[in-house]
Design a protein around this motif. Structure first.
Motif, PDB file in Angstrom:
ATOM      1  N   HIS A 293      22.025  -2.068  -3.781  1.00 42.10           N
ATOM      2  CA  HIS A 293      21.926  -1.064  -4.582  1.00 42.10           C
ATOM      3  C   HIS A 293      20.875  -0.020  -3.889  1.00 42.10           C
ATOM      4  CE1 HIS A 293      18.435  -1.824  -6.849  1.00 42.10           C
ATOM      5  NE2 HIS A 293      18.985  -3.073  -7.026  1.00 42.10           N
ATOM      6  N   ASP A 294      20.970   1.388  -4.196  1.00 40.88           N
ATOM      7  CA  ASP A 294      19.983   2.262  -3.649  1.00 40.88           C
ATOM      8  C   ASP A 294      19.765   2.079  -2.198  1.00 40.88           C
ATOM      9  OD1 ASP A 294      18.888   3.734  -6.103  1.00 40.88           O
ATOM     10  OD2 ASP A 294      18.683   1.631  -6.788  1.00 40.88           O
ATOM     11  N   SER A 295      21.130   2.342  -1.282  1.00 43.29           N
ATOM     12  CA  SER A 295      20.903   2.290  -0.036  1.00 43.29           C
ATOM     13  C   SER A 295      20.011   3.248   0.448  1.00 43.29           C
ATOM     14  CB  SER A 295      22.438   2.401   0.351  1.00 43.29           C
ATOM     15  OG  SER A 295      22.426   2.445   1.807  1.00 43.29           O
ATOM     16  N   ALA A 296      19.328   2.940   1.434  1.00 46.85           N
ATOM     17  CA  ALA A 296      18.141   4.151   2.029  1.00 46.85           C
ATOM     18  C   ALA A 296      17.912   3.412   3.376  1.00 46.85           C
ATOM     19  CB  ALA A 296      17.116   4.049   1.168  1.00 46.85           C
ATOM     20  N   ALA A 297      17.288   4.660   3.880  1.00 50.48           N
ATOM     21  CA  ALA A 297      16.605   4.341   5.433  1.00 50.48           C
ATOM     22  C   ALA A 297      15.253   4.951   5.837  1.00 50.48           C
ATOM     23  CB  ALA A 297      17.669   4.832   6.331  1.00 50.48           C
ATOM     24  N   ALA A 298      14.443   4.288   6.581  1.00 46.85           N
ATOM     25  CA  ALA A 298      13.059   4.868   6.925  1.00 46.85           C
ATOM     26  C   ALA A 298      13.004   4.673   8.060  1.00 46.85           C
ATOM     27  CB  ALA A 298      12.096   4.336   5.756  1.00 46.85           C
ATOM     28  N   ILE A 299      11.912   5.492   8.823  1.00 49.73           N
ATOM     29  CA  ILE A 299      11.477   5.095  10.235  1.00 49.73           C
ATOM     30  C   ILE A 299      10.251   5.243  10.500  1.00 49.73           C
ATOM     31  CG2 ILE A 299      11.816   7.466  10.677  1.00 49.73           C
ATOM     32  CD1 ILE A 299      13.110   6.627  13.486  1.00 49.73           C
ATOM     33  N   LEU A 300       9.616   4.396  10.950  1.00 48.19           N
ATOM     34  CA  LEU A 300       8.051   4.445  11.458  1.00 48.19           C
ATOM     35  C   LEU A 300       8.040   4.488  13.126  1.00 48.19           C
ATOM     36  CD1 LEU A 300       8.013   2.704   8.876  1.00 48.19           C
ATOM     37  CD2 LEU A 300       5.928   1.513   9.791  1.00 48.19           C
ATOM     38  N   SER A 301       7.195   5.268  13.432  1.00 53.15           N
ATOM     39  CA  SER A 301       7.038   5.615  14.686  1.00 53.15           C
ATOM     40  C   SER A 301       5.556   5.680  15.274  1.00 53.15           C
ATOM     41  CB  SER A 301       7.863   7.172  15.266  1.00 53.15           C
ATOM     42  OG  SER A 301       7.522   7.377  16.483  1.00 53.15           O
ATOM     43  N   ASP A 302       5.007   5.114  16.271  1.00 52.79           N
ATOM     44  CA  ASP A 302       3.692   5.197  16.632  1.00 52.79           C
ATOM     45  C   ASP A 302       2.796   4.467  15.226  1.00 52.79           C
ATOM     46  OD1 ASP A 302       4.200   5.964  19.109  1.00 52.79           O
ATOM     47  OD2 ASP A 302       4.210   8.139  18.244  1.00 52.79           O
ATOM     48  N   GLY A 303       3.341   3.540  14.721  1.00 54.26           N
ATOM     49  CA  GLY A 303       2.367   3.106  13.600  1.00 54.26           C
ATOM     50  C   GLY A 303       2.505   4.105  12.256  1.00 54.26           C
ATOM     51  N   ASN A 304       3.339   4.986  12.290  1.00 52.36           N
ATOM     52  CA  ASN A 304       3.351   5.993  11.005  1.00 52.36           C
ATOM     53  C   ASN A 304       4.527   6.191  10.640  1.00 52.36           C
ATOM     54  OD1 ASN A 304       0.167   6.694  11.380  1.00 52.36           O
ATOM     55  ND2 ASN A 304       0.785   7.668  13.195  1.00 52.36           N
ATOM     56  N   LEU A 305       4.550   6.284   9.138  1.00 52.91           N
ATOM     57  CA  LEU A 305       5.659   6.482   8.465  1.00 52.91           C
ATOM     58  C   LEU A 305       6.340   7.722   8.616  1.00 52.91           C
ATOM     59  CD1 LEU A 305       7.790   5.645   6.365  1.00 52.91           C
ATOM     60  CD2 LEU A 305       6.418   6.162   4.405  1.00 52.91           C
ATOM     61  N   LYS A 306       7.361   8.344   9.168  1.00 50.63           N
ATOM     62  CA  LYS A 306       7.860   9.649   9.520  1.00 50.63           C
ATOM     63  C   LYS A 306       8.845  10.114   8.590  1.00 50.63           C
ATOM     64  CE  LYS A 306       5.188  10.020  13.541  1.00 50.63           C
ATOM     65  NZ  LYS A 306       4.046  10.826  13.661  1.00 50.63           N
TER      66      LYS A 306
ATOM     67  N   ALA B 139      10.521  -2.151   7.276  1.00 46.72           N
ATOM     68  CA  ALA B 139       9.755  -1.687   8.501  1.00 46.72           C
ATOM     69  C   ALA B 139       8.467  -2.165   8.695  1.00 46.72           C
ATOM     70  CB  ALA B 139       9.976  -0.235   8.635  1.00 46.72           C
ATOM     71  N   GLN B 140       7.551  -1.570   7.483  1.00 50.77           N
ATOM     72  CA  GLN B 140       6.130  -2.085   7.639  1.00 50.77           C
ATOM     73  C   GLN B 140       5.865  -3.573   7.942  1.00 50.77           C
ATOM     74  OE1 GLN B 140       5.264  -0.476   3.854  1.00 50.77           O
ATOM     75  NE2 GLN B 140       4.300   1.279   4.695  1.00 50.77           N
ATOM     76  N   TYR B 141       6.872  -4.556   7.320  1.00 51.35           N
ATOM     77  CA  TYR B 141       6.622  -5.978   7.499  1.00 51.35           C
ATOM     78  C   TYR B 141       6.889  -6.124   9.210  1.00 51.35           C
ATOM     79  CZ  TYR B 141       7.019 -10.932   7.073  1.00 51.35           C
ATOM     80  OH  TYR B 141       7.144 -12.272   7.024  1.00 51.35           O
ATOM     81  N   VAL B 142       7.716  -5.722   9.590  1.00 46.67           N
ATOM     82  CA  VAL B 142       8.101  -6.117  11.273  1.00 46.67           C
ATOM     83  C   VAL B 142       6.921  -5.501  11.853  1.00 46.67           C
ATOM     84  CG1 VAL B 142       9.333  -5.255  13.006  1.00 46.67           C
ATOM     85  CG2 VAL B 142      10.567  -6.070  10.896  1.00 46.67           C
ATOM     86  N   GLN B 143       6.478  -4.397  11.688  1.00 44.01           N
ATOM     87  CA  GLN B 143       5.695  -3.594  12.111  1.00 44.01           C
ATOM     88  C   GLN B 143       4.147  -4.550  12.256  1.00 44.01           C
ATOM     89  OE1 GLN B 143       4.514   0.850  12.595  1.00 44.01           O
ATOM     90  NE2 GLN B 143       3.203   0.090  10.712  1.00 44.01           N
ATOM     91  N   HIS B 144       3.520  -5.006  11.109  1.00 44.97           N
ATOM     92  CA  HIS B 144       2.480  -5.611  11.090  1.00 44.97           C
ATOM     93  C   HIS B 144       2.509  -7.009  11.049  1.00 44.97           C
ATOM     94  CE1 HIS B 144       0.888  -1.724  10.001  1.00 44.97           C
ATOM     95  NE2 HIS B 144       1.733  -1.638   9.008  1.00 44.97           N
ATOM     96  N   GLN B 145       3.609  -7.725  10.528  1.00 41.72           N
ATOM     97  CA  GLN B 145       3.637  -9.155  10.312  1.00 41.72           C
ATOM     98  C   GLN B 145       4.154  -9.815  11.849  1.00 41.72           C
ATOM     99  OE1 GLN B 145       1.713  -9.533   7.213  1.00 41.72           O
ATOM    100  NE2 GLN B 145       2.806 -11.203   7.449  1.00 41.72           N
ATOM    101  N   VAL B 146       5.273  -9.133  12.210  1.00 42.75           N
ATOM    102  CA  VAL B 146       5.969  -9.423  13.412  1.00 42.75           C
ATOM    103  C   VAL B 146       5.561  -9.150  14.919  1.00 42.75           C
ATOM    104  CG1 VAL B 146       8.217  -9.761  14.339  1.00 42.75           C
ATOM    105  CG2 VAL B 146       8.144  -9.775  12.100  1.00 42.75           C
ATOM    106  N   LEU B 147       5.243  -7.690  14.906  1.00 43.88           N
ATOM    107  CA  LEU B 147       4.616  -7.230  15.960  1.00 43.88           C
ATOM    108  C   LEU B 147       2.894  -7.135  16.272  1.00 43.88           C
ATOM    109  CD1 LEU B 147       7.025  -3.907  16.246  1.00 43.88           C
ATOM    110  CD2 LEU B 147       7.384  -6.384  17.053  1.00 43.88           C
ATOM    111  N   GLY B 148       2.366  -7.565  14.934  1.00 45.87           N
ATOM    112  CA  GLY B 148       1.075  -7.235  14.915  1.00 45.87           C
ATOM    113  C   GLY B 148       0.207  -6.235  15.241  1.00 45.87           C
TER     114      GLY B 148
END
Length: 613
Positions: free
Chosen positions: A36-49, A370-379
């Protein structure tokens, strides 16, 4: 959930098997309840855009992929890409907020199966497997993502983030804290309803998990339906209704439904009773119908439910604080949207700092994944700063605003003004209700001064006026005060909270607030406070400051710009349509003051002007 329209009682609808094998009642934790509550977000250069919920574009509240009605965040994705000037070919990583593998499905079945009766066991397990294969498996989601982008993903890698880790990441990485405990609580994810993690500079580490069938969130949802409100939407109503009731009246009945261990983890095995619907009726009587009046019984049940929720969360937090020696707590998941509970946590002194992610529902998990991938996966290291704003949705150029107004020139009059906040303040002092549309749309469930309906908070009668003339909702539901951050503590007790920029907390009103802002103080003397900083939202700050200069009260009544049953407005056209179909007196649309021409106009008669992405 899709059966509610065909049943006279919402509660009966969600506790009844449907026609298909996968149509499981809500108390059996159906897999198609995830989404439920379908949504999308985008991070670019480490920042939530950018971030946006699909419901704001398609106008279908709580836009969902459940129940055979697949509504992926197509327009939300298009918006996020357009906001950053990118195409999908430019995106390196896609994160999805669930991770359903065959192993996880097996764990879900193993957790629930021992509590199922022989009569329903085969159907429940068959339902899980059918929905897994057809809807929620990682392979099926990957196909839907490919379809969403027309196969144009090229090198883009898909990451499947466990549901509660997505919630946890949204809270910890948005808080800016160097280290903290993180508690997530909701209905259910892949196999659990809650996790506790430790966040540090080294990342998030999950420490504990509450497996199904223990779920505070589902119990609250079921009782929301029993009280005659729609789950996933009416929980706010139950929370507001609770202050009118006596929590002791039905305390014994809830002890039958909720078993809380010494560590605060909960077991709700009663949810899996084959006769669950009849069992609830034996405890509380017949469920309330959607259109039935709200009586003292419903108030007392809501009060007992809210008390059980708060007691359970506090016991859990006390245990975790002692075991892990934490002095900061971050919270997310749908239960963290219970602002009465979070306000009490923040004010309790249990923690030095309390952070609640503003979009704690499943829409906010788009950010967390997105934050999880940015920090936990990509470091990539965290910024160490709190996410500064929830103004992450679309804004509209002046030519789009003018185009929407001109398309409805036979229905509205409008003119541009330079200092619109002064005009709005004058209107509020005159007792007018104002629709306020300015800047980028907010992300999350709260209107924070970009898509708001505003009114004078001083007279208690204004609450009834706005509820009946504009919001078309139940009279017991409270409104929020938006106060200048520098003056908020004069009117509301901000101890332990200090700021509430995103309406994350309910706090007690001080005597001055009770006297001067009666329309925004609830029956129990509390208020869901929003603090407004000039640096964060100068246009809205100027409205409140201008109203304060005229009245001596730097507070306005703020509620979301919508009517019951509709999402918050997104576009200029949405705003005009809502304005014309309600008794809102004045519309402030960016720098334009808009009034109605003589005669009422039905919203469905309006033209559909072109709008920006």
């Amino acid at each position: 959930m899709r059966h509610t329209r065909r049943h006279p009682l919402i509660f009966d609808a969600i506790t009844t098997f449907g026609e298909d094998v996968e149509d499981l009642p809500l108390n059996y934790f159906p897999l198609d309840g995830v989404g439920h509550d379908s949504a999308a977000a985008i991070l670019s250069d480490g920042n939530l855009k950018a971030a946006a919920a699909e419901e704001r574009f398609n106008r279908f509240k709580h836009s969902t992929s459940a129940g055979g009605r697949v509504l992926p965040p197509r327009k939300a994705v298009d918006y996020c890409l357009a906001q950053t000037g990118q195409a999908i070919e430019d995106v390196d990583h896609i994160a999805f907020y669930c991770d359903f593998t065959p192993e996880v499905l097996g764990e879900r079945i193993n957790a629930v199966e021992p509590h199922l009766s022989a009569t329903v066991k085969d159907r429940v397990i068959s339902g899980y497997r059918a929905v897994y294969d057809g809807t929620v498996s990682n392979e099926r989601i990957a196909d839907e993502i490919a379809e969403l982008f027309g196969g144009r993903r090229n090198r883009t890698e898909i990451h499947f983030v466990p549901h509660h880790l997505a919630h946890a990441a949204s809270a910890f990485y948005s808080s800016g804290y160097p280290e903290a405990g993180v508690l997530t609580v909701d209905g259910f994810g892949e196999r659990s309803s809650s996790i506790f993690a430790l966040g540090s500079r080294d990342g998030l580490k999950q420490m504990e998990e509450t497996m199904l069938p223990g779920s505070l969130g589902v119990l609250y949802m079921m009782m929301t339906a029993y009280l005659g409100f729609k789950p996933l939407d009416g929980e706010y109503k139950v929370m507001g209704l609770a202050s009118y009731g006596n929590p002791n009246t039905y305390a014994t009945q809830f002890a039958d439904l909720l078993d809380v261990a010494d560590d605060g983890s909960c077991r709700t095995t009663a949810l899996l009773r084959e006769d669950f619907g009849d069992h609830i009726k034996s405890l509380f009587g017949a469920p309330r119908g959607y259109a039935d009046p709200v009586t003292q019984r419903e108030m007392d049940i809501a009060a007992a439910l809210q008390q059980q929720l708060e007691d359970t969360i506090f016991r859990r937090l006390a245990y975790l604080k002692d075991k892990y020696a934490i002095d900061r707590i971050c919270m997310s998941g749908g239960v963290a949207l219970n602002v009465v509970m979070t306000g009490k946590v923040a004010r309790s002194g249990m923690f030095k700092q309390t952070y609640v992610f503003p979009a704690s529902g499943d829409d906010g998990a788009s950010i967390g994944a997105a934050q999880y991938v940015q920090h936990q996966v990509l470091g990539l290291p965290p910024t160490g700063k709190a996410v500064p704003t929830m103004s992450l949705g679309p804004g509209y150029r002046e030519d789009s605003v003018v185009g929407a107004l001109e398309a409805n020139a036979n229905k509205v009059e409008f003119h541009r003004v330079d200092a619109i906040e002064e005009t709005v303040a004058d209107a509020l002092v005159e007792g007018k209700i104002v629709g306020w549309f300015r800047g980028r749309m907010e992300f999350g469930p709260r209107a924070l001064g970009n898509r708001s309906i505003l009114a004078d908070p001083r007279a208690a009668e204004m609450r009834e006026v706005v509820n009946q003339r504009v919001k078309l909702r139940e009279e017991f539901r409270p409104f929020a005060p938006a106060a200048l951050v520098e003056k908020a503590d004069d009117y509301f007790d901000m101890e332990g909270v200090v700021r509430s920029d995103f309406m994350e907390f309910v706090v007690p009103a001080r005597p001055l607030g009770c006297e001067k802002t009666k329309a925004v103080v609830h029956s129990d003397g509390s208020a869901r406070i929003q603090t407004v900083d000039r640096e964060d939202n100068e246009p809205f700050w100027k409205v409140i400051e201008a109203f304060g200069r005229r009245t001596g009260v730097p507070v306005v009544l703020n509620t979301s710009f919508n009517v019951r049953g509709e999402p918050i407005v997104c576009t200029p056209h949405d705003a005009i349509r809502c304005f014309l179909s309600t008794d809102i007196d004045l519309l402030a649309l960016e720098n334009y003051v808009v009034s109605k021409k003589a005669g009422r106009v039905l919203a469905e008669d309006m033209a559909q002007p072109a709008i920006d992405d």
